[in-house]
Design a protein around this motif. Structure first.
Motif, PDB file in Angstrom:
ATOM      1  N   ALA A   1      36.592  34.322  38.453  1.00 47.76           N
ATOM      2  CA  ALA A   1      36.514  35.531  37.631  1.00 47.76           C
ATOM      3  C   ALA A   1      37.819  36.327  37.659  1.00 47.76           C
ATOM      4  O   ALA A   1      37.982  37.268  36.881  1.00 47.76           O
ATOM      5  CB  ALA A   1      35.362  36.414  38.109  1.00 47.76           C
ATOM      6  N   HIS A   2      38.730  35.966  38.546  1.00 52.43           N
ATOM      7  CA  HIS A   2      40.012  36.674  38.660  1.00 52.43           C
ATOM      8  C   HIS A   2      41.027  36.051  37.697  1.00 52.43           C
ATOM      9  O   HIS A   2      41.124  34.820  37.596  1.00 52.43           O
ATOM     10  CB  HIS A   2      40.540  36.587  40.097  1.00 52.43           C
ATOM     11  CG  HIS A   2      41.630  37.550  40.393  1.00 52.43           C
ATOM     12  ND1 HIS A   2      42.901  37.411  39.880  1.00 52.43           N
ATOM     13  CD2 HIS A   2      41.664  38.688  41.152  1.00 52.43           C
ATOM     14  CE1 HIS A   2      43.665  38.389  40.310  1.00 52.43           C
ATOM     15  NE2 HIS A   2      42.932  39.183  41.086  1.00 52.43           N
ATOM     16  N   PRO A   3      41.806  36.858  36.997  1.00 47.49           N
ATOM     17  CA  PRO A   3      42.764  36.293  36.025  1.00 47.49           C
ATOM     18  C   PRO A   3      43.847  35.417  36.642  1.00 47.49           C
ATOM     19  O   PRO A   3      44.445  34.597  35.939  1.00 47.49           O
ATOM     20  CB  PRO A   3      43.371  37.546  35.369  1.00 47.49           C
ATOM     21  CG  PRO A   3      43.029  38.689  36.261  1.00 47.49           C
ATOM     22  CD  PRO A   3      41.765  38.332  36.944  1.00 47.49           C
ATOM     23  N   LEU A   4      44.108  35.546  37.935  1.00 53.06           N
ATOM     24  CA  LEU A   4      45.119  34.692  38.567  1.00 53.06           C
ATOM     25  C   LEU A   4      44.612  33.283  38.861  1.00 53.06           C
ATOM     26  O   LEU A   4      45.415  32.368  39.088  1.00 53.06           O
ATOM     27  CB  LEU A   4      45.595  35.328  39.876  1.00 53.06           C
ATOM     28  CG  LEU A   4      46.497  36.554  39.768  1.00 53.06           C
ATOM     29  CD1 LEU A   4      46.802  37.098  41.162  1.00 53.06           C
ATOM     30  CD2 LEU A   4      47.785  36.227  39.018  1.00 53.06           C
ATOM     31  N   ALA A   5      43.301  33.093  38.872  1.00 57.17           N
ATOM     32  CA  ALA A   5      42.723  31.783  39.204  1.00 57.17           C
ATOM     33  C   ALA A   5      42.625  30.929  37.945  1.00 57.17           C
ATOM     34  O   ALA A   5      42.025  31.334  36.957  1.00 57.17           O
ATOM     35  CB  ALA A   5      41.354  31.962  39.833  1.00 57.17           C
ATOM     36  N   LYS A   6      43.203  29.759  38.010  1.00 61.66           N
ATOM     37  CA  LYS A   6      43.180  28.843  36.866  1.00 61.66           C
ATOM     38  C   LYS A   6      41.949  27.934  36.957  1.00 61.66           C
ATOM     39  O   LYS A   6      41.691  27.355  38.010  1.00 61.66           O
ATOM     40  CB  LYS A   6      44.459  28.010  36.835  1.00 61.66           C
ATOM     41  CG  LYS A   6      45.721  28.833  36.608  1.00 61.66           C
ATOM     42  CD  LYS A   6      46.959  27.951  36.597  1.00 61.66           C
ATOM     43  CE  LYS A   6      48.212  28.743  36.232  1.00 61.66           C
ATOM     44  NZ  LYS A   6      48.476  29.830  37.171  1.00 61.66           N
ATOM     45  N   ARG A   7      41.239  27.794  35.855  1.00 62.11           N
ATOM     46  CA  ARG A   7      40.032  26.955  35.816  1.00 62.11           C
ATOM     47  C   ARG A   7      40.427  25.514  35.515  1.00 62.11           C
ATOM     48  O   ARG A   7      40.176  24.985  34.432  1.00 62.11           O
ATOM     49  CB  ARG A   7      39.063  27.472  34.764  1.00 62.11           C
ATOM     50  CG  ARG A   7      38.519  28.844  35.066  1.00 62.11           C
ATOM     51  CD  ARG A   7      37.429  29.249  34.104  1.00 62.11           C
ATOM     52  NE  ARG A   7      36.855  30.520  34.505  1.00 62.11           N
ATOM     53  CZ  ARG A   7      35.562  30.819  34.447  1.00 62.11           C
ATOM     54  NH1 ARG A   7      34.707  29.912  33.998  1.00 62.11           N
ATOM     55  NH2 ARG A   7      35.121  31.993  34.820  1.00 62.11           N
ATOM     56  N   VAL A   8      41.021  24.890  36.505  1.00 63.08           N
ATOM     57  CA  VAL A   8      41.547  23.531  36.345  1.00 63.08           C
ATOM     58  C   VAL A   8      40.835  22.591  37.295  1.00 63.08           C
ATOM     59  O   VAL A   8      40.663  22.901  38.482  1.00 63.08           O
ATOM     60  CB  VAL A   8      43.068  23.491  36.612  1.00 63.08           C
ATOM     61  CG1 VAL A   8      43.576  22.054  36.602  1.00 63.08           C
ATOM     62  CG2 VAL A   8      43.806  24.347  35.584  1.00 63.08           C
ATOM     63  N   VAL A   9      40.404  21.448  36.783  1.00 59.98           N
ATOM     64  CA  VAL A   9      39.920  20.349  37.619  1.00 59.98           C
ATOM     65  C   VAL A   9      40.805  19.149  37.314  1.00 59.98           C
ATOM     66  O   VAL A   9      40.840  18.662  36.179  1.00 59.98           O
ATOM     67  CB  VAL A   9      38.444  20.020  37.342  1.00 59.98           C
ATOM     68  CG1 VAL A   9      38.005  18.829  38.180  1.00 59.98           C
ATOM     69  CG2 VAL A   9      37.559  21.234  37.636  1.00 59.98           C
ATOM     70  N   ASP A  10      41.546  18.689  38.320  1.00 61.58           N
ATOM     71  CA  ASP A  10      42.473  17.585  38.118  1.00 61.58           C
ATOM     72  C   ASP A  10      41.838  16.262  38.547  1.00 61.58           C
ATOM     73  O   ASP A  10      40.649  16.215  38.899  1.00 61.58           O
ATOM     74  CB  ASP A  10      43.789  17.846  38.846  1.00 61.58           C
ATOM     75  CG  ASP A  10      43.612  18.068  40.339  1.00 61.58           C
ATOM     76  OD1 ASP A  10      42.565  17.676  40.889  1.00 61.58           O
ATOM     77  OD2 ASP A  10      44.534  18.636  40.972  1.00 61.58           O
ATOM     78  N   ALA A  11      42.636  15.216  38.526  1.00 62.32           N
ATOM     79  CA  ALA A  11      42.109  13.886  38.848  1.00 62.32           C
ATOM     80  C   ALA A  11      41.550  13.836  40.260  1.00 62.32           C
ATOM     81  O   ALA A  11      40.503  13.221  40.511  1.00 62.32           O
ATOM     82  CB  ALA A  11      43.204  12.837  38.670  1.00 62.32           C
TER      83      ALA A  11
END
Length: 611
Positions: free
Chosen positions: A169-179
């Motif tokens: 929920a924080h703007p600094l956290a990227k919603r990324v799931v990598d390999a």
């Protein structure tokens, strides 16, 4: 039980960042429906959602202790079962208490012992302390990892939370799931510390994480260790009973209604009988899950020989409990809204299908009558109860036992996923590396033969990996509806003692879980004391399979859905065309996996970085 979150930034002033902190905190409103609180200083912002269980008026958080050198502020989730003894000890040391809560005991314990307070706690907990005296954050998680805690490094500090969604929920956290995140999700390796989301980590069980201006440091205060077991069989059985008596007595303490989850097996039956011994006949409330028509139309499968209902009734009659069955309608179980709610609760892209859904619905029904429940989770991992633990080819396999063969929800062949993606992920190599790392943690005693060491590895893998997943599932499904579930078999004293007992003692009567049976069989009807292991139930209603197919067809109609970056469209088309009555276990698992992934993608909208 509660939800905690926070933001530590050493390069900016957080005093005006209430809006961001509130957004993080509100993601966990379900974990703490009774109250919310926040505390902000220049470099630290802490948020809390409270489920009131002990000292209802007095345990408000964040909780601050003022010292001449600076404020020390705590946000805390969980329960400490020896808080009364610790409070007495701290009182003798001159500490004064304003409340009767275990929260204040943890805070005062930190002021007196520092981070070493963790070594004195008996319970399930995850907490964070901003120590204004040294301008540092201290995060501590319980030994078994019963309560979750995650953190995400930023350029000048960290974000943390009980659940990933608080951090996201924080703007600094990227919603990324990598390999690597997908490998962890689909491999069922359950690697400690892994959080699936890129750049995010779990605080590992039994670990202290310290964050200050110089960086992030981790230190283990507890690990499962191999030690000589010197007690004979009779003494060991007696010690197990002694520990269980003490554990159940402690975990029944609450200022709100409590109950037990009853499945009709040895694990939950033993806890129910012990609770009745402490509270008195007729004073124990129990709940069980069932499905419409399941008892009458039950069909044995490769995991379950018998339905639960007759054994549950045996315990209820024998012990004398106030019992209620929560009977689930297959239409409710198949409701896409329930699957979406479960995906939101879980934060992760994979689960155990209808077992997640029914667990969520069970807990939702129980929450209307109780706030605290005791569960038999983890007895199989500790006492050696799973059927696969006793199969020679699995005992000898160079693989995690729960995926050495395709039995149950952990399908190592990843049915339903895109085969080209699976080739690029190379899950077999990932699993093997994770397995070799895991077994390297297991100590070997002088005098242990190869078989004894293999079985020690078996238990170690289940306690440190497999149990991690099950505890997280139990926490997420229960806290999604504001229910606190306690797990007596996870008391670290019991885990340490039973882990080091030799395998021959764990199977001394020619069956699984001999130590637990020996310690509690006199409390139980014979039917339950000698019942073979039967996992948490799964619906057998063909309507559920048909609804999975129908929802799969709806998904196929949305040709641009992000799920088809992960899923084999041709497989899904074939699975939806089968006769519903002929849908086998693996096909159903694949359909559930596809729908779970689609729900997770809809809820979280992650950026997928595929190999």
């Amino acid at each position: 039980m509660c939800g905690i979150t926070g933001w530590i930034s050493f390069d900016r002033d957080l005093a005006r960042e209430h809006k961001v902190l509130d957004a993080m905190t509100e993601t966990m409103a379900c974990r703490g429906p009774d109250a919310r609180g926040s505390w902000v200083d220049r470099h630290a912002a802490l948020g809390h959602r409270r489920l009131a269980v002990i000292d209802l008026p007095g345990g408000l958080q964040p909780m601050t202790a003022r010292t001449d050198a600076g404020d020390v502020t705590l946000v805390y989730s969980g329960e400490v079962y020896n808080f009364a003894e610790l409070r007495d000890e701290l009182t003798r040391q001159g500490k004064r208490f304003r409340t009767s809560s275990d929260t204040e005991v943890v805070l005062q314990g930190y002021l007196h012992w520092g981070p070493a307070v963790a070594e004195r706690l008996n319970g399930m907990y995850a907490f964070a302390i901003w120590d204004g005296r040294d301008q540092k954050l201290v995060m501590i998680r319980d030994r078994m990892g019963i309560k979750p805690l995650y953190y995400y490094r930023t350029p000048d500090g960290v974000l943390f939370g009980s659940e990933q969604k608080a951090i996201l929920a924080h703007p600094l956290a990227k919603r990324v799931v990598d390999a690597d995140g997908l490998r962890e999700a689909f491999s069922y390796a359950f690697t400690p510390g892994h959080a699936i989301w890129a750049d995010m980590r779990q605080v590992e069980p039994g670990t202290i994480v310290t964050v200050d201006v110089t960086g992030v440091r981790e230190r283990a205060y507890w690990r499962l260790e191999t030690r000589p077991h010197t007690d004979d069989a009779g003494t060991s059985v007696g010690r197990v009973r002694e520990l269980l008596d003490d554990i159940v007595r402690r975990q029944l303490v609450a200022d709100v209604p409590r109950c037990l989850l009853l499945s009709g097996g040895l694990d939950s039956g033993a806890l129910t009988a012990l609770a009745a011994a402490h509270l008195g006949a007729g004073q124990v409330r129990t709940f069980a899950v069932d499905f419409m028509g399941q008892a009458e139309n039950f069909r044995p499968d490769d995991l379950r020989d018998t339905p639960d209902t007759p054994f549950i009734q045996d315990v209820v009659r024998h012990v004398g409990t106030q019992h209620a069955d929560i009977v689930l309608d297959p239409r409710t179980l198949a409701d896409p809204g329930v699957r979406r709610a479960v995906a939101l609760a879980r934060d992760l892209p994979v689960g155990t299908g209808d077992m997640d859904l029914s667990l969520y619905l069970l807990f939702k029904a129980i929450r209307g009558k109780s706030t605290v429940a005791l569960s038999g989770e983890a007895a199989d991992e500790i006492f050696g109860g799973y059927r696969h633990m006793h199969i020679p080819q699995i005992q000898a396999a160079r693989a995690f036992p729960w995926i050495a063969v395709n039995v149950g929800p952990f399908d190592k062949d990843s049915t339903g996923l895109d085969p080209h993606l699976l080739t690029r992920l190379d899950l077999d190599a990932y699993r093997l590396d994770a397995y070799d790392t895991a077994i390297g943690e297991v100590g070997r005693l002088d005098g242990d033969d190869d078989f004894e060491h293999r079985m020690r590895i078996m238990i170690h893998l289940h306690v440190t990996r497999f149990m991690k997943y099950l505890l997280d599932r139990k926490d997420r499904m229960s806290m999604a509806v504001g229910l606190e579930v306690r797990v007596p078999y996870c008391d670290h004293r019991l885990v340490e003692y039973v882990y080091n007992a030799p395998w021959s003692m764990k199977t001394r009567d020619g069956r699984e879980k001999s130590l637990l049976r020996g310690a509690t069989r006199q409390l139980l009807p014979d039917s339950v004391a000698w019942r073979p292991k039967s996992p948490y139930p799964s619906t057998q209603d063909p309507y559920y399979s048909q609804e999975l197919q129908n929802q799969g067809k709806d998904l196929l109609a949305d040709r641009d859905h992000d799920v088809f970056a992960l899923v084999d469209r041709d497989w899904l088309e074939g699975a939806t065309k089968r006769d519903p009555a002929a849908v086998d276990r693996l096909t159903r698992l694949g359909l559930e996996r596809v729908l779970d992934l689609a729900a997770w993608l809809d809820v979280y909208r992650p950026e997928l970085k595929l190999p």
